[in-house]
Every structure is written in structure tokens, then in C-alpha cells.
Design a protein around this motif. Structure first.
Motif, short mmCIF file in Angstrom:
data_model
loop_
_atom_site.label_atom_id
_atom_site.label_comp_id
_atom_site.label_asym_id
_atom_site.label_seq_id
_atom_site.Cartn_x
_atom_site.Cartn_y
_atom_site.Cartn_z
N TYR A 198 47.98 -43.96 136.49
CA TYR A 198 48.25 -44.88 136.60
C TYR A 198 46.91 -46.03 135.46
CZ TYR A 198 49.46 -50.30 137.36
OH TYR A 198 50.10 -50.97 137.24
N ASN A 201 55.74 -47.37 137.41
CA ASN A 201 54.95 -46.34 137.42
C ASN A 201 54.56 -46.49 135.85
OD1 ASN A 201 52.60 -44.61 138.19
ND2 ASN A 201 53.84 -44.25 139.93
N GLN A 261 50.49 -46.42 142.83
CA GLN A 261 50.46 -45.73 141.64
C GLN A 261 48.70 -45.30 142.35
OE1 GLN A 261 51.20 -49.39 141.71
NE2 GLN A 261 52.92 -49.59 140.88
N TRP A 268 54.54 -51.66 129.21
CA TRP A 268 55.16 -52.21 129.98
C TRP A 268 56.71 -53.23 128.79
CZ3 TRP A 268 52.80 -51.17 134.08
CH2 TRP A 268 51.96 -51.94 133.91
N THR A 279 57.82 -47.94 130.82
CA THR A 279 57.59 -48.46 132.18
C THR A 279 58.70 -47.70 132.90
OG1 THR A 279 56.79 -50.49 132.07
CG2 THR A 279 57.45 -50.26 134.32
N SER A 286 52.04 -54.49 149.98
CA SER A 286 52.70 -52.87 149.88
C SER A 286 52.96 -52.37 150.56
CB SER A 286 52.27 -52.77 148.95
OG SER A 286 52.70 -53.31 147.17
N TRP A 290 61.10 -54.53 133.16
CA TRP A 290 60.93 -53.95 134.08
C TRP A 290 61.89 -54.14 135.22
CZ3 TRP A 290 55.07 -54.92 135.00
CH2 TRP A 290 54.22 -54.05 136.13
N TYR A 321 51.19 -57.04 146.07
CA TYR A 321 50.21 -55.99 146.19
C TYR A 321 49.59 -55.28 146.78
CZ TYR A 321 48.21 -58.30 141.90
OH TYR A 321 47.98 -58.24 140.51
N PRO A 322 48.86 -54.60 146.89
CA PRO A 322 48.44 -53.30 147.64
C PRO A 322 48.13 -53.95 148.83
CG PRO A 322 47.52 -52.66 146.13
CD PRO A 322 47.50 -54.35 145.41
N ASN A 353 59.82 -47.52 142.36
CA ASN A 353 59.25 -48.31 142.04
C ASN A 353 57.82 -47.99 140.50
OD1 ASN A 353 57.29 -50.77 142.91
ND2 ASN A 353 56.04 -49.26 142.87
N ALA A 370 43.07 -55.95 133.66
CA ALA A 370 44.59 -56.52 134.38
C ALA A 370 44.32 -57.75 133.67
CB ALA A 370 43.21 -57.03 135.53
N VAL A 414 52.93 -53.32 143.58
CA VAL A 414 51.14 -52.84 143.12
C VAL A 414 50.94 -52.16 143.70
CG1 VAL A 414 49.37 -53.77 142.18
CG2 VAL A 414 51.33 -54.67 141.66
#
Length: 414
Positions: free
Chosen positions: A314, A279, A260, A146, A370, A233, A152, A229-230, A277, A105, A257
Motif C-alpha cells: 500500500y 488499492n 490494503q 489518487w 488508483t 471495514s 476514486w 476505516y479499518p 475496493n 496521511a 480503508v
């Protein structure tokens, strides 16, 4: 708090012992890294680590690197950027590692960039986003697919425009990663002469999205780009399920995010249908390269035993690919000279289980890999369904495509 891993697996150890007495006498090639084993990034960190562990076992089973076993030295960074500078200083000055892999990350990696540039060291990145854009280190290489920073958003908005979209709504979490995506989305929309009719950021701890979604619907956008973010989302998709977005929306998703990860996918189930989305790897026909199937055959039982992401699409294969990148470069240059390894990676395309990888001068992919994929026919509470092709149809890039966009979004949800 810390974990140190060595040559793993009885099969690998037995093969090394049989094949070369020289191997046993040589010191190992030490690769150091921190990896989130606890904290908010732990789910991804553990899956990524398992991918690298499988590569280590495979390369050692083949005799190691330069006739030496590969040893991984790994410490838990607790998902914290404040931990990584001290860990990497220890890896270099105390553990005396030969090579460095970055943590998983963006946030834990960013503080390391000045250190590795100052010391002239190679750093194999692990799913960071644009951490080298300001530092400009010529020995940085990102394993993520990426590519150029705006690819993206460009892929998503291009799909929306081809579906007839002329206006965009933007919904983004108020944190660095999501805001970076939002900035590039707005820049791409401008290039495409696309009007931004709704632009709202929300605090990362937001759990109720009904009001925001009603306001978004009132703007009647053709395209809805979400950078989340999760937890958010999931909240956004639950609000969509309750309220809907109208037939005017051609395409919905982009930078969410969490969609995935197996646990999130299983939890959301049919609420995912229709979403397009980003992935990285999916079990679609064009995604298999030399070694891909063998990797997942090894990953699946080990993930179950280690209780990490059971799908592992992922991050895990890209962890394995990190090892393949340095493996090929070291074998080609015949040494651990980091400048020579970096020069090789800049000049050559490397075949990996996630496809051929070639780097630009900034250490990011020359060409984006991506994926933009649309969820189709997803049932509730069934993670195993995602192992079959057709549940996430690849729309972009063209060379990996497995189907066409179903639009408008409301029709694709059924």
C-alpha cells in the motif's frame, strides 16, 4: 519520543566510502520529515518510512545526490496533527534541512500547508487527500496515485453501471476522510443519473452493523459504496457474512480503508471475496516497472526484521518513489533550488517503481492510477497467498487491468 535516522546500511556506507573521497568530505543532503511511529497511523507510517529508507540506501550506494550523501532526519509525530507544525519548524530552523517530505496521511499534513506556502518551500506529500485544494500551493506534490478528486468514486460507479447498476446505497463513517469520499460519490452518481436510494453515516466507534445492513438491504440497491476505516471495514464485512446483501447488488465496496494492510487481510480471509475496493499497488502482471521487483526483494526481509507490514504494497513503494521524484529532479536541475525542482516536476514525467508520474498544476497526479480490484479465491489465515497474482484482480484503470468484474456480488463471494 523522537527518532533521527542517518545513512543506513553497512553495504551502502561501504560503497560510498569506496567510490568517492569527495562524497565523504561534503555535508549531507538533509531531508526532514515527521512520520507516525506510534499511535493509530503507526502501521502505515512505519511501512512508508521503510520504503524511504531503502531509497536512501540505494541512492547513497550510487554516490548520493550532487556528490553528497543523503541523510534522513525523522521525528515521530505520534499520529497527531497537533505535533507536526512544531516538528517541521524545528526541521527548518534548527536542523536546517534541505528538503521536506510530508508525514503519512491527510490529517497530520494539513496543518503544514500554510507553513510551506508562506516560506515558499517544496513539500513532497505522502498519501494525503486534497490537502492542497484550498491552499493552492504551487510547490506541493503528492506521491499518492489518487489523481482527480472524483476519480476514486467514478471508477467504482462506472464499473457498477456497466454491470447494470442504476441505483446506489451509500454507507460512510462520520469522519472527514470518509465524508469527503461520500460527497464525491454522490456527485458522481448525479452525473451518471444514478439514484441514491440509501444514504447513511455512522459514528466512527460503531461496532455493530447488522441493523444498518438490514435497512440497506430493504432499499434494494444495485450498487453499495462504502467509505470506512479499518475497524468498521471489518465490522461491515462480518455483518455482510451473517446477513448477506441479496442478488440485486452488482458491486460492493469502493472506499474501505484497511483492506490494503496485511494484518487486516489475513484476519478477514475469505470474507474479502467478491469485494471491489481501491488499492495502490498489487502483484498483478502490469504492475511491475523498472526496479519494482528489486524493491520488494529488499523490502521483504527488512520488513520482517523491523516487524512492519510484511507485504508492504500500500505505502512502501510509494515512499521509495518519493525519493526517486526528488532524485531525478535534483539531478536534472543540478542543484537543491526548490523552485527549480518544483518547476521540473511540473514540466516532466518521472519514471518510478510504481510507474510514470506526471503532476497537474495542483500537485496531484494528472491521471489517476488508483486501482479498483476484486478479491478472488481468498482462503482463511494465509497472508502469503496475497503475494501471488489473481487474489486481487485489477478492474481499473484499463492500462493496468488483469481481469473482468465477477457479478453479482453474492456470486463473487463464493
Amino acid at each position: 519520543m523522537k527518532r533521527r535516522t542517518f545513512l543506513g546500511g553497512t553495504i551502502a556506507a561501504a560503497v560510498v566510502g569506496r567510490t568517492s573521497g569527495v562524497v565523504a568530505e561534503q555535508p549531507p543532503v538533509k531531508i526532514g520529515m515527521s512520520m507516525a511511529q506510534t499511535g493509530g497511523l503507526a502501521g502505515g507510517g512505519k511501512a512508508s518510512q521503510l520504503g524511504i529508507d531503502i531509497w536512501r540506501d540505494d541512492v547513497n550506494a550510487k554516490g548520493g545526490l550532487l556528490g553528497r550523501k543523503v541523510e534522513l532526519i525523522v521525528y515521530d509525530d505520534k499520529s497527531s496533527a497537533s505535533e507536526t507544525p512544531a516538528i517541521y519548524s524545528k526541521l527548518l530552523d534548527v536542523d536546517k534541512v534541505d528538503l521536506l517530505f510530508a508525514p503519512y496521511a491527510t490529517v497530520p499534513t494539513a496543518p503544514l500547508m500554510p507553513l510551506v506556502k508562506q516560506r515558499g518551500l517544496l513539500l513532497m506529500g505522502n498519501f494525503s487527500f486534497q490537502v492542497n485544494s484550498k491552499v493552492g500551493h504551487d510547490m506541493w506534490f503528492n506521491n499518492a496515485p489518487w489523481g482527480p478528486a472524483d476519480s476514486w468514486a467514478a471508477a467504482f460507479l462506472d464499473l457498477g453501471q456497466k454491470a447494470g447498476g442504476k441505483t446506489m446505497a451509500l454507507l460512510a463513517a462520520d469522519q472527514e476522510f470518509a465524508q469527503n469520499l461520500a460527497v464525491t460519490a454522490k456527485a458522481v452518481a448525479k452525473k451518471l443519473n444514478m439514484s441514491v436510494v440509501f444514504d447513511q453515516s455512522y459514528p466512527p466507534n460503531t461496532v455493530e452493523f447488522s441493523g444498518i445492513l438490514r435497512a440497506l438491504n430493504a432499499a434494494k440497491p444495485d450498487i453499495v459504496y462504502v467509505a470506512s476505516y479499518p475497524p468498521d471495514s471489518a465490522g461491515i464485512l462480518r455483518a455482510v457474512n451473517e446477513i448477506g446483501v441479496g442478488d440485486n447488488v452488482k458491486i460492493f465496496g469502493g472506499g474501505m480503508v484497511g483492506l490494503q494492510f496485511a494484518a487486516v487481510m489475513e484476519n478477514l480471509g475469505s470474507l474479502l471475496n467478491g469485494v471491489v475496493n481501491y488499492n495502490t499497488w498489487l502483484p498483478e502482471p502490469n504492475m511491475y516497472f523498472d526496479g519494482t521487483k528489486a524493491f520488494f526483494d529488499a523490502y521483504t526481509p527488512r520488513a520482517k526484521e523491523a516487524k512492519v507490514d510484511p507485504l508492504g504494497y500500500y505505502l512502501a513503494p510509494f515512499g521509495y518513489a518519493s525519493g526517486q521524484l526528488v532524485e531525478q529532479a535534483i539531478k536534472a536541475v543540478g542543484s537543491l533550488d526548490q523552485k527549480a525542482i518544483a518547476k521540473y516536476l511540473h514540466a516532466n514525467e518521472v519514471k518510478t517503481i510504481v510507474g510514470p508520474i506526471a503532476f497537474s498544476a495542483d500537485g496531484e497526479r494528472k491521471e489517476t492510477a488508483t486501482l479498483m480490484a476484486q478479491f478472488r479465491g481468498v482462503k482463511d489465515k494465509n497472508v502469503e497467498q496475497f503475494r501471488s497474482p489473481g487474489k486481487q484482480v485489477i478492474l481499473f484503470p484499463e492500462r493496468l487491468k488483469s481481469g473482468e468484474l465477477v457479478t453479482p456480488f453474492e456470486a463473487a463471494r463464493t
